[in-house]
Design a protein around this motif. Structure first.
Motif, PDB file in Angstrom:
ATOM      1  N   ASP A  27     -65.172  31.988 -27.162  1.00 53.17           N
ATOM      2  CA  ASP A  27     -64.944  30.912 -26.189  1.00 53.17           C
ATOM      3  C   ASP A  27     -63.887  29.951 -26.721  1.00 53.17           C
ATOM      4  O   ASP A  27     -64.203  28.999 -27.429  1.00 53.17           O
ATOM      5  CB  ASP A  27     -66.249  30.159 -25.910  1.00 53.17           C
ATOM      6  N   PRO A  28     -62.617  30.182 -26.366  1.00 51.48           N
ATOM      7  CA  PRO A  28     -61.518  29.332 -26.858  1.00 51.48           C
ATOM      8  C   PRO A  28     -61.610  27.874 -26.400  1.00 51.48           C
ATOM      9  O   PRO A  28     -60.887  27.027 -26.913  1.00 51.48           O
ATOM     10  CB  PRO A  28     -60.266  30.005 -26.287  1.00 51.48           C
ATOM     11  N   ASP A  29     -62.478  27.593 -25.436  1.00 52.14           N
ATOM     12  CA  ASP A  29     -62.642  26.218 -24.946  1.00 52.14           C
ATOM     13  C   ASP A  29     -63.852  25.523 -25.557  1.00 52.14           C
ATOM     14  O   ASP A  29     -64.145  24.374 -25.216  1.00 52.14           O
ATOM     15  CB  ASP A  29     -62.787  26.217 -23.416  1.00 52.14           C
ATOM     16  N   SER A  30     -64.553  26.192 -26.455  1.00 47.96           N
ATOM     17  CA  SER A  30     -65.762  25.625 -27.061  1.00 47.96           C
ATOM     18  C   SER A  30     -65.425  24.534 -28.064  1.00 47.96           C
ATOM     19  O   SER A  30     -64.281  24.411 -28.523  1.00 47.96           O
ATOM     20  CB  SER A  30     -66.565  26.720 -27.760  1.00 47.96           C
ATOM     21  N   ARG A  37     -59.065  24.459 -34.250  1.00 48.56           N
ATOM     22  CA  ARG A  37     -57.651  24.136 -34.036  1.00 48.56           C
ATOM     23  C   ARG A  37     -57.272  22.834 -34.728  1.00 48.56           C
ATOM     24  O   ARG A  37     -56.201  22.719 -35.326  1.00 48.56           O
ATOM     25  CB  ARG A  37     -57.351  24.054 -32.539  1.00 48.56           C
ATOM     26  N   ARG A  38     -58.158  21.851 -34.647  1.00 47.96           N
ATOM     27  CA  ARG A  38     -57.874  20.553 -35.272  1.00 47.96           C
ATOM     28  C   ARG A  38     -57.759  20.691 -36.786  1.00 47.96           C
ATOM     29  O   ARG A  38     -56.814  20.171 -37.399  1.00 47.96           O
ATOM     30  CB  ARG A  38     -58.983  19.558 -34.912  1.00 47.96           C
ATOM     31  N   LYS A  45     -54.473  26.921 -26.849  1.00 50.83           N
ATOM     32  CA  LYS A  45     -55.659  27.784 -26.834  1.00 50.83           C
ATOM     33  C   LYS A  45     -55.751  28.648 -28.096  1.00 50.83           C
ATOM     34  O   LYS A  45     -56.462  29.640 -28.127  1.00 50.83           O
ATOM     35  CB  LYS A  45     -55.618  28.694 -25.595  1.00 50.83           C
ATOM     36  N   TRP A  46     -55.016  28.258 -29.122  1.00 49.74           N
ATOM     37  CA  TRP A  46     -54.960  29.080 -30.338  1.00 49.74           C
ATOM     38  C   TRP A  46     -56.341  29.295 -30.945  1.00 49.74           C
ATOM     39  O   TRP A  46     -57.170  28.379 -31.010  1.00 49.74           O
ATOM     40  CB  TRP A  46     -54.059  28.414 -31.367  1.00 49.74           C
ATOM     41  N   VAL A  47     -56.583  30.514 -31.397  1.00 45.57           N
ATOM     42  CA  VAL A  47     -57.749  30.834 -32.228  1.00 45.57           C
ATOM     43  C   VAL A  47     -57.252  31.747 -33.343  1.00 45.57           C
ATOM     44  O   VAL A  47     -56.265  32.482 -33.161  1.00 45.57           O
ATOM     45  CB  VAL A  47     -58.869  31.532 -31.421  1.00 45.57           C
ATOM     46  N   PRO A  48     -57.868  31.724 -34.491  1.00 48.07           N
ATOM     47  CA  PRO A  48     -57.403  32.571 -35.597  1.00 48.07           C
ATOM     48  C   PRO A  48     -57.538  34.053 -35.268  1.00 48.07           C
ATOM     49  O   PRO A  48     -58.464  34.471 -34.562  1.00 48.07           O
ATOM     50  CB  PRO A  48     -58.329  32.169 -36.759  1.00 48.07           C
ATOM     51  N   ASP A  49     -56.612  34.851 -35.756  1.00 47.41           N
ATOM     52  CA  ASP A  49     -56.639  36.293 -35.510  1.00 47.41           C
ATOM     53  C   ASP A  49     -57.815  36.956 -36.214  1.00 47.41           C
ATOM     54  O   ASP A  49     -58.305  38.002 -35.783  1.00 47.41           O
ATOM     55  CB  ASP A  49     -55.334  36.942 -35.992  1.00 47.41           C
TER      56      ASP A  49
END
Length: 219
Positions: A27-30, A37-38, A45-49
């Motif tokens: 859930d990239p919006d969680s 991200r912070r 919408k970045w998340v680590p690979d």
């Protein structure tokens, strides 16, 4: 150091990165994704690979060796860092040790020796403690300046690696790895740490953790 204690601290960070990566990807919006991200300094919408991708951004390790350090521990430390994805920086601290001993010699005209080289127990312990305390100073130096080196803002927290057995028995050097901003293993026994490493080795398919757990202690 490539030993059970420091590897246990690193493994806890590894587990954290795995959990955060899994939640952020789901859930990239969680809140977890936003916090990720912070902390990693990313936007949108970045998340680590992968968990290793996250670890490489936030977790820094360093093998601070001397001429007396074994190749085995040096190699294990690198393998652990590579498995986790940490930003790893090996350092040789012999020059710092030599500078401190030269200062002592200039004041006292004495040059302490290790017990194996004909020195006393007091000399041997003092020499070991110098190395341990230098590592603490270098760790804090890296925590303050590595973000600058990596063109990032802020500073890092230093993680400790002194287990509860050492604290209860007093078997430790003050102001070495027992001095840190956070000590994730400070309430955990050596035996439980080795069990955790063996569990993590199987859970995350990381044989180097099993290797560390079964290695002969160097101190």
């Amino acid at each position: 150091s490539g030993g059970a204690d420091s590897t246990s601290t690193a493994t806890i960070v590894h587990c954290m990165c795995i959990l955060v990566h899994k939640a952020a990807k789901a859930d990239p919006d969680s809140i977890v994704a936003k916090d990720c991200r912070r902390i990693c300094g990313e936007k949108g919408k970045w998340v680590p690979d992968s968990s290793q991708d996250m670890a490489h951004r936030i977790f820094h390790t360093s093998f601070m060796g001397t001429e007396h350090s074994s190749t085995e521990t040096r190699d294990r430390a690198k393998k652990v860092a590579d498995q986790i994805g940490a930003y790893h920086q090996p350092i040789t601290i012999d020059a710092i040790v030599a500078a401190i001993l030269f200062m002592f010699w200039s004041v006292t005209s004495r040059k302490p020796k290790f017990l194996s080289h004909g020195g006393t127990k007091s000399e041997d312990l003092a020499l070991q403690n110098i190395q341990a305390r230098i590592r603490m100073v270098v760790a804090y130096l890296l925590a303050q300046l590595l973000p600058l080196v990596r063109k990032r803002s802020g500073f890092l927290l230093v993680l400790g690696s002194a287990n509860v057995d050492e604290g209860l028995r007093g078997y430790m050097t003050k102001y070495d790895c027992s001095s840190a901003d956070l000590n994730p293993i400070g309430a955990v026994s050596k035996g439980d740490l080795k069990l955790m490493l063996k569990w993590a080795a199987k859970e995350y398919e990381s044989p180097v953790l099993e290797e560390v757990a079964n290695a002969t202690p160097t101190a």
